[in-house]
Structure formats: structure tokens, C-alpha cells
Write a protein that holds these residues in place. Sequence first.
Motif, short mmCIF file in Angstrom:
data_model
loop_
_atom_site.label_atom_id
_atom_site.label_comp_id
_atom_site.label_asym_id
_atom_site.label_seq_id
_atom_site.Cartn_x
_atom_site.Cartn_y
_atom_site.Cartn_z
N GLY A 50 0.55 3.90 -2.89
CA GLY A 50 0.28 5.29 -2.51
C GLY A 50 1.28 6.26 -3.11
N TYR A 54 3.26 5.65 -5.94
CA TYR A 54 3.32 5.61 -7.41
C TYR A 54 1.97 5.75 -8.10
CZ TYR A 54 8.16 4.17 -6.97
OH TYR A 54 9.49 4.14 -6.68
N VAL A 55 0.87 5.39 -7.44
CA VAL A 55 -0.43 5.37 -8.12
C VAL A 55 -1.33 6.50 -7.63
CG1 VAL A 55 -2.49 4.00 -8.62
CG2 VAL A 55 -0.26 2.88 -8.51
N SER A 56 -1.71 6.44 -6.36
CA SER A 56 -2.63 7.43 -5.82
C SER A 56 -2.47 7.50 -4.31
CB SER A 56 -4.07 7.05 -6.16
OG SER A 56 -4.99 7.84 -5.44
N PRO A 57 -2.50 8.68 -3.74
CA PRO A 57 -2.40 8.80 -2.28
C PRO A 57 -3.55 8.13 -1.54
CG PRO A 57 -2.07 10.94 -3.33
CD PRO A 57 -2.48 9.99 -4.40
N TRP A 58 -4.65 7.85 -2.20
CA TRP A 58 -5.77 7.17 -1.56
C TRP A 58 -5.39 5.78 -1.06
CZ3 TRP A 58 -9.96 9.51 0.05
CH2 TRP A 58 -10.32 10.72 -0.53
N TRP A 59 -4.34 5.19 -1.61
CA TRP A 59 -3.90 3.86 -1.17
C TRP A 59 -3.34 3.89 0.25
CZ3 TRP A 59 -5.21 -0.61 -3.08
CH2 TRP A 59 -5.62 -0.69 -4.42
N TYR A 60 -2.99 5.07 0.75
CA TYR A 60 -2.52 5.17 2.13
C TYR A 60 -3.61 4.80 3.13
CZ TYR A 60 1.60 7.49 0.23
OH TYR A 60 2.74 7.78 -0.47
N SER A 82 0.82 -1.21 0.00
CA SER A 82 0.00 0.00 0.00
C SER A 82 0.86 1.26 0.00
CB SER A 82 -0.97 -0.01 1.18
OG SER A 82 -0.29 0.05 2.40
#
Length: 67
Positions: free
Chosen positions: A22, A24-30, A18
Motif C-alpha cells: 500500500g 510503495y505500490v498502490s493505496p488499494w492494497w490497504y 499489504s
Amino acid sequence: MTIDRAVMMFAGCMVLISLGLGFYVSPWWYLLTAFVGVNLIQASVTRFCPAAIFFKKVGCKSGVTFK
């Protein structure tokens, strides 16, 4: 491998995955990182962990914490 070690390894892998997603892809993965942390705290208090139930069903040996 015991259930305890399997749960710790799974949680560690989920945190690292995650964090990478977070970054490399999107901060929402945090949010997944936060969920794993909250689930670890909850499991330490209640001794209920869905991952431990899963690892028990797939044949991991009982550990000290999760039996």
C-alpha cells in the motif's frame, strides 16, 4: 507449530505485506489489510477460518481455538 499460531503468523505477515504494498505500490492494497482484519473478527465470533482449514490439511497440530 499449532494451527492457532500458524493462523496468527499468516495474518501478521499478510498485514505487513499489504501495508508495504500500500505504501510503495498502490493505496488499494490497504483493502487487503482491512480484509484480514475483518476476517480475524469474523473468525473470533464464528470460529470458522479458511486459513485454519488449510493449515489443518497441511499437517499442523490442533490448537486451543481451531481443532
